[in-house]
Design a protein around this motif. Structure first.
Motif, PDB file in Angstrom:
ATOM      1  N   UNK A  70      -4.242 -64.829  44.906  1.00  0.00           N
ATOM      2  CA  UNK A  70      -4.256 -65.889  45.910  1.00  0.00           C
ATOM      3  C   UNK A  70      -4.290 -65.225  47.278  1.00  0.00           C
ATOM      4  N   UNK A  71      -5.121 -65.724  48.145  1.00  0.00           N
ATOM      5  CA  UNK A  71      -5.235 -65.175  49.496  1.00  0.00           C
ATOM      6  C   UNK A  71      -4.694 -66.223  50.473  1.00  0.00           C
ATOM      7  N   UNK A  72      -3.408 -66.140  50.792  1.00  0.00           N
ATOM      8  CA  UNK A  72      -2.793 -67.204  51.602  1.00  0.00           C
ATOM      9  C   UNK A  72      -3.369 -67.332  53.004  1.00  0.00           C
ATOM     10  N   UNK A  73      -3.833 -66.220  53.587  1.00  0.00           N
ATOM     11  CA  UNK A  73      -4.370 -66.302  54.946  1.00  0.00           C
ATOM     12  C   UNK A  73      -5.764 -66.917  54.978  1.00  0.00           C
ATOM     13  N   UNK A  74      -6.400 -67.059  53.799  1.00  0.00           N
ATOM     14  CA  UNK A  74      -7.694 -67.732  53.721  1.00  0.00           C
ATOM     15  C   UNK A  74      -7.563 -69.169  53.234  1.00  0.00           C
ATOM     16  N   UNK A  75      -6.738 -69.358  52.211  1.00  0.00           N
ATOM     17  CA  UNK A  75      -6.576 -70.698  51.634  1.00  0.00           C
ATOM     18  C   UNK A  75      -5.160 -70.811  51.068  1.00  0.00           C
ATOM     19  N   UNK A  76      -4.431 -71.813  51.540  1.00  0.00           N
ATOM     20  CA  UNK A  76      -3.031 -71.998  51.117  1.00  0.00           C
ATOM     21  C   UNK A  76      -2.844 -73.219  50.219  1.00  0.00           C
ATOM     22  N   UNK A  77      -3.917 -73.823  49.784  1.00  0.00           N
ATOM     23  CA  UNK A  77      -3.808 -75.086  49.038  1.00  0.00           C
ATOM     24  C   UNK A  77      -3.077 -74.894  47.703  1.00  0.00           C
ATOM     25  N   UNK A  78      -3.339 -73.777  47.019  1.00  0.00           N
ATOM     26  CA  UNK A  78      -2.704 -73.554  45.719  1.00  0.00           C
ATOM     27  C   UNK A  78      -1.202 -73.319  45.872  1.00  0.00           C
ATOM     28  N   UNK A  79      -0.821 -72.540  46.883  1.00  0.00           N
ATOM     29  CA  UNK A  79       0.602 -72.286  47.121  1.00  0.00           C
ATOM     30  C   UNK A  79       1.318 -73.558  47.568  1.00  0.00           C
ATOM     31  N   UNK A  80       0.650 -74.366  48.365  1.00  0.00           N
ATOM     32  CA  UNK A  80       1.236 -75.650  48.781  1.00  0.00           C
ATOM     33  C   UNK A  80       1.452 -76.564  47.578  1.00  0.00           C
ATOM     34  N   UNK A  81       0.522 -76.520  46.622  1.00  0.00           N
ATOM     35  CA  UNK A  81       0.663 -77.340  45.419  1.00  0.00           C
ATOM     36  C   UNK A  81       1.825 -76.852  44.559  1.00  0.00           C
ATOM     37  N   UNK A  82       1.992 -75.524  44.447  1.00  0.00           N
ATOM     38  CA  UNK A  82       3.129 -74.965  43.710  1.00  0.00           C
ATOM     39  C   UNK A  82       4.456 -75.380  44.360  1.00  0.00           C
ATOM     40  N   UNK A  83       4.523 -75.324  45.684  1.00  0.00           N
ATOM     41  CA  UNK A  83       5.756 -75.674  46.388  1.00  0.00           C
ATOM     42  C   UNK A  83       6.081 -77.163  46.241  1.00  0.00           C
ATOM     43  N   UNK A  84       5.047 -77.999  46.285  1.00  0.00           N
ATOM     44  CA  UNK A  84       5.270 -79.436  46.115  1.00  0.00           C
ATOM     45  C   UNK A  84       5.738 -79.740  44.691  1.00  0.00           C
ATOM     46  N   UNK A  85       5.205 -79.028  43.732  1.00  0.00           N
ATOM     47  CA  UNK A  85       5.586 -79.225  42.335  1.00  0.00           C
ATOM     48  C   UNK A  85       7.037 -78.814  42.095  1.00  0.00           C
ATOM     49  N   UNK A  86       7.474 -77.723  42.733  1.00  0.00           N
ATOM     50  CA  UNK A  86       8.840 -77.212  42.540  1.00  0.00           C
ATOM     51  C   UNK A  86       9.811 -77.724  43.584  1.00  0.00           C
ATOM     52  N   UNK A  87       9.347 -78.570  44.509  1.00  0.00           N
ATOM     53  CA  UNK A  87      10.184 -79.119  45.583  1.00  0.00           C
ATOM     54  C   UNK A  87      10.807 -77.995  46.405  1.00  0.00           C
ATOM     55  N   UNK A  88       9.958 -77.090  46.903  1.00  0.00           N
ATOM     56  CA  UNK A  88      10.388 -75.957  47.727  1.00  0.00           C
ATOM     57  C   UNK A  88       9.653 -76.003  49.055  1.00  0.00           C
ATOM     58  N   UNK A  89      10.350 -75.632  50.108  1.00  0.00           N
ATOM     59  CA  UNK A  89       9.733 -75.584  51.437  1.00  0.00           C
ATOM     60  C   UNK A  89       9.605 -74.162  51.966  1.00  0.00           C
ATOM     61  N   UNK A  90       9.913 -73.158  51.127  1.00  0.00           N
ATOM     62  CA  UNK A  90       9.723 -71.741  51.452  1.00  0.00           C
ATOM     63  C   UNK A  90       9.073 -71.061  50.259  1.00  0.00           C
ATOM     64  N   UNK A  91       8.267 -70.054  50.524  1.00  0.00           N
ATOM     65  CA  UNK A  91       7.740 -69.270  49.406  1.00  0.00           C
ATOM     66  C   UNK A  91       7.651 -67.802  49.795  1.00  0.00           C
ATOM     67  N   UNK A  92       7.817 -66.953  48.768  1.00  0.00           N
ATOM     68  CA  UNK A  92       7.664 -65.506  48.897  1.00  0.00           C
ATOM     69  C   UNK A  92       6.624 -65.065  47.878  1.00  0.00           C
ATOM     70  N   UNK A  93       5.580 -64.427  48.362  1.00  0.00           N
ATOM     71  CA  UNK A  93       4.453 -64.042  47.505  1.00  0.00           C
ATOM     72  C   UNK A  93       4.259 -62.532  47.629  1.00  0.00           C
ATOM     73  N   UNK A  94       4.229 -61.826  46.485  1.00  0.00           N
ATOM     74  CA  UNK A  94       4.114 -60.363  46.495  1.00  0.00           C
ATOM     75  C   UNK A  94       2.815 -59.936  45.818  1.00  0.00           C
ATOM     76  N   UNK A  95       2.211 -58.892  46.363  1.00  0.00           N
ATOM     77  CA  UNK A  95       1.026 -58.257  45.772  1.00  0.00           C
ATOM     78  C   UNK A  95       1.098 -56.759  46.052  1.00  0.00           C
ATOM     79  N   UNK A  96       0.242 -56.028  45.347  1.00  0.00           N
ATOM     80  CA  UNK A  96       0.139 -54.580  45.581  1.00  0.00           C
ATOM     81  C   UNK A  96      -1.295 -54.163  45.301  1.00  0.00           C
ATOM     82  N   UNK A  97      -1.943 -53.597  46.291  1.00  0.00           N
ATOM     83  CA  UNK A  97      -3.330 -53.143  46.139  1.00  0.00           C
ATOM     84  C   UNK A  97      -3.529 -51.882  46.984  1.00  0.00           C
TER      85      UNK A  97
END
Length: 312
Positions: A70-97
């Motif tokens: 997921x590329x949050x700085x390009x598109x946040x729709x998927x993360x927003x959907x996850x947060x709405x589903x879990x009733x969360x207003x904060x998220x922490x997303x980790x990657x390594x490349x």
């Protein structure tokens, strides 16, 4: 043609209670954190996400499975959907490349829309987790004491928003009027270096020692995690959108009382407007002790008359 979305209504009492908790309130619940993994992660970032989950516990939800990139700085729709589903207003997303090693993205949402988002790089050489510190931890759900060091937190607008974000991230419940001092078990410090702009986060446990006085002596022992973060990118909300999030309902706002102010010490001061008084017309209380005895006055006047007659 416009597709109509099907609304599923709850059929059980448990589902009705869950929807009622998600309804808007005058005083909102504590902000919850959603911890999400990317497709490619290393062991250090996995431990970091667990530590963030424990710091925010019990107001935290963790997804155990890996997600597609997921590329949050390009598109946040998927993360927003996850947060709405879990009733969360904060998220922490980790990657390594290879392009962005040890990447951590923290964000907060308003009305299920991403408001502020920060991307950090973790320094894996100085990182130490909660398990590396063999000591007593704090109870989950306790409110921490937050301390910010650095002039940039008060001078530059970007770091002002970062300070506001961390306060919103760690403050927990907001409807508390009083806090027991024994409940303040840990301190989180945020130190920002002016030259390198390196953000250092440390967590300490508060211990009260005997001092021989009424006020105890306070000692701080580091309990972890120890984080050194480099800010990579930021995506801040516009000023208009940020002002909308600061609005409060009229029912919460305190009604202003005329001619009553509160000083720095918290004592109420009142101002009374009165007309100019004439002290000559001021009626004082007639006390019995101030009255002269009539019998004594009569005897004195009769005695004076006898003296005058004898002289004559």
């Amino acid at each position: 043609m416009v597709k109509l979305q099907r609304i599923q209504r709850p059929k059980t009492h448990r589902g009705k209670r869950a929807l009622k908790e998600r309804e808007p309130k005058l005083i909102e619940n504590a902000r919850s954190l959603l911890c999400i993994r990317g497709n490619k992660i290393n062991n250090i970032m996995k431990i970091l996400l667990k530590n963030l989950h424990l710091l925010k516990s019990p107001y935290s939800t963790m997804y155990q499975k890996k997600n597609l990139d997921i590329y949050p700085f390009d598109n946040t729709s998927k993360l927003e959907w996850y947060c709405q589903k879990s009733d969360c207003s904060l998220f922490a997303y980790i990657t390594h490349s290879k392009k962005r090693p040890n990447n951590l993205i923290l964000a907060r949402l308003h009305n299920n829309i991403v408001m502020d988002m920060f991307e950090f790089e973790l320094n894996n050489q100085t990182f130490r987790s909660l398990d590396d510190f063999k000591c007593i931890k704090f109870a989950p759900g306790n409110k921490p004491c937050l301390i910010f060091h650095g002039e940039l937190f008060d001078n530059e607008s970007e770091y002002k928003r970062l300070k506001c974000f961390f306060i919103d991230f760690f403050r927990g419940e907001t409807n508390m009027k009083e806090i027991d001092l024994n409940g303040l078990e840990h301190v989180i410090t945020f130190t920002l270096d002016i030259q390198t702009k390196l953000l250092s986060i440390r967590v300490f446990r508060i211990e009260f020692k005997k001092s021989g006085h009424r006020i105890p002596r306070i000692e701080l022992n580091e309990i972890g995690p120890r984080l050194d973060l480099i800010i990579r990118r930021t995506k801040l909300a516009s000023d208009d959108f940020y002002k909308k999030t600061l609005k409060q309902p009229t029912a919460i706002k305190e009604k202003k009382i005329k001619n009553v102010t509160t000083n720095e010490l918290g004592t109420k001061m009142g101002r009374i407007h009165m007309e100019k008084q004439d002290f000559n017309q001021l009626q004082t209380r007639k006390m019995k002790g101030l009255k002269r005895n009539l019998t004594i006055d009569n005897e004195q006047t009769q005695g004076k008359r006898k003296k005058i007659d004898s002289t004559n």
